[in-house]
Design a protein around this motif. Structure first.
Motif, PDB file in Angstrom:
ATOM      1  N   ARG A 147     -13.990   3.645 -13.351  1.00 14.67           N
ATOM      2  CA  ARG A 147     -14.908   3.683 -14.487  1.00 14.67           C
ATOM      3  C   ARG A 147     -16.191   2.861 -14.305  1.00 14.67           C
ATOM      4  N   PRO A 148     -16.129   1.596 -13.857  1.00 14.34           N
ATOM      5  CA  PRO A 148     -17.393   0.854 -13.680  1.00 14.34           C
ATOM      6  C   PRO A 148     -18.335   1.509 -12.670  1.00 14.34           C
ATOM      7  N   PHE A 149     -17.772   2.173 -11.674  1.00 13.41           N
ATOM      8  CA  PHE A 149     -18.587   2.831 -10.662  1.00 13.41           C
ATOM      9  C   PHE A 149     -19.190   4.126 -11.196  1.00 13.41           C
ATOM     10  N   LEU A 150     -18.536   4.732 -12.165  1.00 15.69           N
ATOM     11  CA  LEU A 150     -19.082   5.917 -12.833  1.00 15.69           C
ATOM     12  C   LEU A 150     -20.306   5.520 -13.647  1.00 15.69           C
ATOM     13  N   ARG A 151     -20.175   4.422 -14.389  1.00 16.30           N
ATOM     14  CA  ARG A 151     -21.290   3.956 -15.226  1.00 16.30           C
ATOM     15  C   ARG A 151     -22.518   3.615 -14.394  1.00 16.30           C
ATOM     16  N   SER A 152     -22.294   3.081 -13.198  1.00 15.96           N
ATOM     17  CA  SER A 152     -23.426   2.701 -12.341  1.00 15.96           C
ATOM     18  C   SER A 152     -24.016   3.897 -11.603  1.00 15.96           C
ATOM     19  N   GLY A 153     -23.314   5.020 -11.601  1.00 11.50           N
ATOM     20  CA  GLY A 153     -23.783   6.199 -10.887  1.00 11.50           C
ATOM     21  C   GLY A 153     -23.303   6.257  -9.442  1.00 11.50           C
ATOM     22  N   ALA A 154     -22.483   5.290  -9.021  1.00  9.74           N
ATOM     23  CA  ALA A 154     -21.988   5.263  -7.643  1.00  9.74           C
ATOM     24  C   ALA A 154     -20.939   6.344  -7.385  1.00  9.74           C
ATOM     25  N   LEU A 155     -20.240   6.761  -8.428  1.00  6.80           N
ATOM     26  CA  LEU A 155     -19.239   7.821  -8.312  1.00  6.80           C
ATOM     27  C   LEU A 155     -19.490   8.872  -9.384  1.00  6.80           C
ATOM     28  N   ARG A 156     -19.063  10.092  -9.100  1.00 11.27           N
ATOM     29  CA  ARG A 156     -19.140  11.157 -10.091  1.00 11.27           C
ATOM     30  C   ARG A 156     -17.847  11.198 -10.888  1.00 11.27           C
TER      31      ARG A 156
ATOM     32  N   VAL B 156       0.872  -1.172   0.000  1.00  9.38           N
ATOM     33  CA  VAL B 156       0.000   0.000   0.000  1.00  9.38           C
ATOM     34  C   VAL B 156       0.901   1.212   0.000  1.00  9.38           C
ATOM     35  N   ARG B 157       0.583   2.149  -0.854  1.00 12.16           N
ATOM     36  CA  ARG B 157       1.407   3.355  -0.933  1.00 12.16           C
ATOM     37  C   ARG B 157       0.532   4.544  -1.286  1.00 12.16           C
ATOM     38  N   THR B 158       1.082   5.716  -1.050  1.00  8.76           N
ATOM     39  CA  THR B 158       0.412   6.954  -1.432  1.00  8.76           C
ATOM     40  C   THR B 158       0.531   7.129  -2.934  1.00  8.76           C
ATOM     41  N   ALA B 159      -0.555   7.544  -3.557  1.00  8.40           N
ATOM     42  CA  ALA B 159      -0.547   7.764  -5.005  1.00  8.40           C
ATOM     43  C   ALA B 159       0.326   8.965  -5.353  1.00  8.40           C
ATOM     44  N   ARG B 160       0.842   8.939  -6.575  1.00 11.05           N
ATOM     45  CA  ARG B 160       1.647  10.037  -7.122  1.00 11.05           C
ATOM     46  C   ARG B 160       0.895  10.614  -8.326  1.00 11.05           C
ATOM     47  N   PRO B 161       1.193  11.842  -8.717  1.00  9.60           N
ATOM     48  CA  PRO B 161       0.496  12.430  -9.870  1.00  9.60           C
ATOM     49  C   PRO B 161       0.544  11.544 -11.114  1.00  9.60           C
ATOM     50  N   GLU B 162       1.661  10.843 -11.340  1.00  5.67           N
ATOM     51  CA  GLU B 162       1.757   9.993 -12.536  1.00  5.67           C
ATOM     52  C   GLU B 162       0.869   8.748 -12.446  1.00  5.67           C
ATOM     53  N   ASP B 163       0.280   8.500 -11.273  1.00  5.15           N
ATOM     54  CA  ASP B 163      -0.645   7.372 -11.096  1.00  5.15           C
ATOM     55  C   ASP B 163      -2.080   7.736 -11.451  1.00  5.15           C
ATOM     56  N   ALA B 164      -2.368   8.978 -11.789  1.00  6.42           N
ATOM     57  CA  ALA B 164      -3.739   9.470 -11.920  1.00  6.42           C
ATOM     58  C   ALA B 164      -4.612   8.648 -12.860  1.00  6.42           C
ATOM     59  N   ALA B 165      -4.087   8.155 -13.949  1.00 11.85           N
ATOM     60  CA  ALA B 165      -4.908   7.413 -14.907  1.00 11.85           C
ATOM     61  C   ALA B 165      -5.393   6.086 -14.334  1.00 11.85           C
ATOM     62  N   ALA B 166      -4.580   5.426 -13.516  1.00 12.39           N
ATOM     63  CA  ALA B 166      -4.955   4.103 -12.991  1.00 12.39           C
ATOM     64  C   ALA B 166      -6.186   4.170 -12.080  1.00 12.39           C
ATOM     65  N   PRO B 167      -6.238   5.057 -11.066  1.00  9.16           N
ATOM     66  CA  PRO B 167      -7.462   5.143 -10.267  1.00  9.16           C
ATOM     67  C   PRO B 167      -8.665   5.598 -11.090  1.00  9.16           C
ATOM     68  N   ALA B 168      -8.436   6.462 -12.066  1.00  6.25           N
ATOM     69  CA  ALA B 168      -9.537   6.890 -12.935  1.00  6.25           C
ATOM     70  C   ALA B 168     -10.097   5.690 -13.698  1.00  6.25           C
ATOM     71  N   ASP B 169      -9.231   4.823 -14.216  1.00  3.78           N
ATOM     72  CA  ASP B 169      -9.676   3.617 -14.917  1.00  3.78           C
ATOM     73  C   ASP B 169     -10.389   2.659 -13.973  1.00  3.78           C
ATOM     74  N   LEU B 170      -9.861   2.498 -12.779  1.00  3.07           N
ATOM     75  CA  LEU B 170     -10.465   1.611 -11.794  1.00  3.07           C
ATOM     76  C   LEU B 170     -11.851   2.110 -11.385  1.00  3.07           C
TER      77      LEU B 170
ATOM     78  N   ASN C 195     -13.439   8.173   0.498  1.00  6.56           N
ATOM     79  CA  ASN C 195     -13.799   8.544  -0.869  1.00  6.56           C
ATOM     80  C   ASN C 195     -13.255   7.533  -1.860  1.00  6.56           C
ATOM     81  N   ASN C 196     -14.009   7.294  -2.913  1.00  4.94           N
ATOM     82  CA  ASN C 196     -13.517   6.568  -4.083  1.00  4.94           C
ATOM     83  C   ASN C 196     -12.883   5.217  -3.734  1.00  4.94           C
ATOM     84  N   PHE C 197     -13.543   4.463  -2.866  1.00  7.63           N
ATOM     85  CA  PHE C 197     -13.040   3.135  -2.498  1.00  7.63           C
ATOM     86  C   PHE C 197     -13.388   2.174  -3.626  1.00  7.63           C
ATOM     87  N   CYS C 198     -12.380   1.758  -4.391  1.00  2.00           N
ATOM     88  CA  CYS C 198     -12.589   0.896  -5.550  1.00  2.00           C
ATOM     89  C   CYS C 198     -11.611  -0.274  -5.498  1.00  2.00           C
TER      90      CYS C 198
END
Length: 106
Positions: A38-47, A22-36, A95-98
Motif C-alpha cells: 500500500r505505501p508503494f502504491l500511494r507513492s506511485g512505485a507500484l501499480r 522464508v516461504r512461498t505465499a499461499r492464496p490465503e496470504d493475498a491480503a498481507a502482501p497487498a497491505d504491505l 517484482n513487488n519487493f516490499c
C-alpha cells in the motif's frame, strides 16, 4: 603451508534477522502482501492490483515473517527465458519487493 587471512564477518543491516523464515505465499496470504504494498502504491512505485490477482499468483511470491507471524517482506522473483535463437541468456526481474516499515533502518 598455506594460510588465509581471516576476514571479518559480514555486518547485518538489520533488515531481516538471519533466522527469518522464508516461504512461498499461499492464496490465503493475498491480503498481507497487498497491505504491505500500500505505501508503494500511494507513492506511485507500484501499480494497484486486486487482491484476487495476488491470490491467483500467490505461488509467484516469497514471504518472510516475524516470529509473531506478521509479514516482514515479500518479493516476486521471475525468470524470463530467452526464446530459441534469440542469442541471449535468460533474464530475471524482481517484482513487488516490499519490506515492512518497522523492519527498515533504525
Amino acid at each position: 603451508m598455506i594460510t588465509a587471512t581471516p576476514r571479518p564477518a559480514p555486518r547485518s543491516h538489520g533488515l531481516l534477522a538471519p533466522t527469518s523464515p522464508v516461504r512461498t505465499a499461499r492464496p490465503e496470504d493475498a491480503a498481507a502482501p497487498a497491505d504491505l504494498s500500500r505505501p508503494f502504491l500511494r507513492s506511485g512505485a507500484l501499480r494497484e492490483r486486486p487482491i484476487s490477482l495476488h491470490a491467483d499468483h500467490a505461488a509467484d511470491f516469497l514471504l518472510t515473517e516475524a516470529p509473531d507471524g506478521t509479514l516482514d517482506g515479500c518479493v516476486g522473483p521471475r525468470v524470463h527465458p530467452a526464446a530459441p535463437g534469440e542469442g541471449r541468456d535468460s533474464a530475471g526481474v524482481v517484482n513487488n519487493f516490499c519490506v515492512a516499515g518497522r523492519r527498515g533502518r533504525r
